[in-house]
Design an enzyme around this catalytic site. Structure first.
Site, mmCIF file in Angstrom:
data_model
loop_
_atom_site.group_PDB
_atom_site.id
_atom_site.type_symbol
_atom_site.label_atom_id
_atom_site.label_comp_id
_atom_site.label_asym_id
_atom_site.label_seq_id
_atom_site.Cartn_x
_atom_site.Cartn_y
_atom_site.Cartn_z
ATOM 1 C CD GLU A 16 -2.598 -1.686 2.582
ATOM 2 O OE1 GLU A 16 -3.254 -2.099 2.847
ATOM 3 O OE2 GLU A 16 -2.257 -1.364 3.906
ATOM 4 C CG ASP A 203 -12.812 -5.994 0.499
ATOM 5 O OD1 ASP A 203 -11.628 -5.684 0.076
ATOM 6 O OD2 ASP A 203 -14.035 -5.976 1.268
#
Ligand code: SAH
Length: 249
Positions: A16, A203
């Site tokens: 990330e 998600d």
């Protein structure tokens, strides 16, 4: 402008952080908290601001990234002790409810307070302690200035969601679900240091695709979106006066 200040950004996963560290050409710090803890540090000066990224690192026993609340708590305390930041950010990925308007790779700023789900302690007083509801910096102006969405974050220790987690998360009004924000907000609140979060959606919690499958599929797209918007957020934070960070929800 204004006085010299320090901004600490806590990130759970190296993947990330890497796109942003590269884009900003940050300098790697050597074992900022010693060799036993494999927490990583990166830094860069932007005008009067010392910008520090702390990445939770690899677990020595399991060889995976130390996602989750325990490692986040440890990293946050050490970062505060060592760097004495004026402002703390938590950047990363999260699951989100499509029913609340979220789409894959949307980037959100946090809103309201940050709570835990799945910590059930049904004893008077302890119930509220389990949930936490820690204060966050009010960043609604920043969100509208940068055209970013805002959502309440709920933090738990699992990537998936049990039916009871779902009821609790929905009840808290949360749009986003992650595994670190409330832990970081807890430590930041102990030290009375303002904190907020920037999260990219990997998600959708109300879709049929299993979370782990969606996470892996969308991770790259989400981290690219995170990089782009986090850089704008950091630029505003680095160039704003300290007084801009004192109002909390
Ligand atoms: N399967 C991944 C592990 C990621 S764990 C891998 O193989 O690399 C999930 C990380 O992403 C945590 O840091 C958490 O904060 C965030 N996250 C993304 N989607 C999430 C969701 N639906 N629920 C909880 N955390 C989520």
């Amino acid at each position: 402008m204004g006085r010299h200040k320090t901004l600490v950004v806590l990130i759970s996963m190296q993947q990330e952080a890497t796109p942003i560290i590269r884009a900003l050409a940050m300098r790697s710090m050597k074992d900022p908290f010693g060799k036993v803890l494999r927490i990583k540090g990166f830094e860069k000066k932007i005008q009067n601001t010392r910008l520090i990224f702390i990445v939770q690192g690899i677990d020595p026993r399991f060889g995976v990234e130390t996602v989750g609340t325990e490692a986040a708590t440890l990293a946050t305390q050490l970062a505060i002790q060592t760097f004495n930041p004026n402002l703390i950010l938590n950047a990363g990925t999260a699951g989100a409810f499509a029913s609340r308007g979220a789409k894959i790779a949307d980037v959100y700023l946090s809103k309201g307070t940050c709570s835990f789900h799945g910590r059930r302690i049904p004893i008077p007083g302890y119930q509220e302690y389990g949930v936490g509801s820690y204060p966050l910096l009010n960043v609604s102006k920043l969100a509208s200035r940068l055209g970013l969405k805002q959502g309440i974050i709920s933090t738990g220790s699992s990537l998936d969601m049990t039916p009871s987690d779902k009821t609790q998360i929905e009840g808290s009004g949360a749009t986003l679900k992650d595994m670190e924000a409330a832990a970081i907000a807890y430590v930041a609140d102990l030290h009375r240091i303002p904190m907020f979060a920037v999260k990219a959606v990997t998600d959708l919690l109300d879709s049929k695709t299993p979370t782990s499958e969606a996470f892996l599929k969308n991770f790259k797209r989400a981290t690219e979106a995170l990089q782009k918007h986090l850089i704008s957020v950091l630029h505003v934070c680095a160039t704003s006066p300290l007084s801009a960070f004192s109002r909390r929800t």
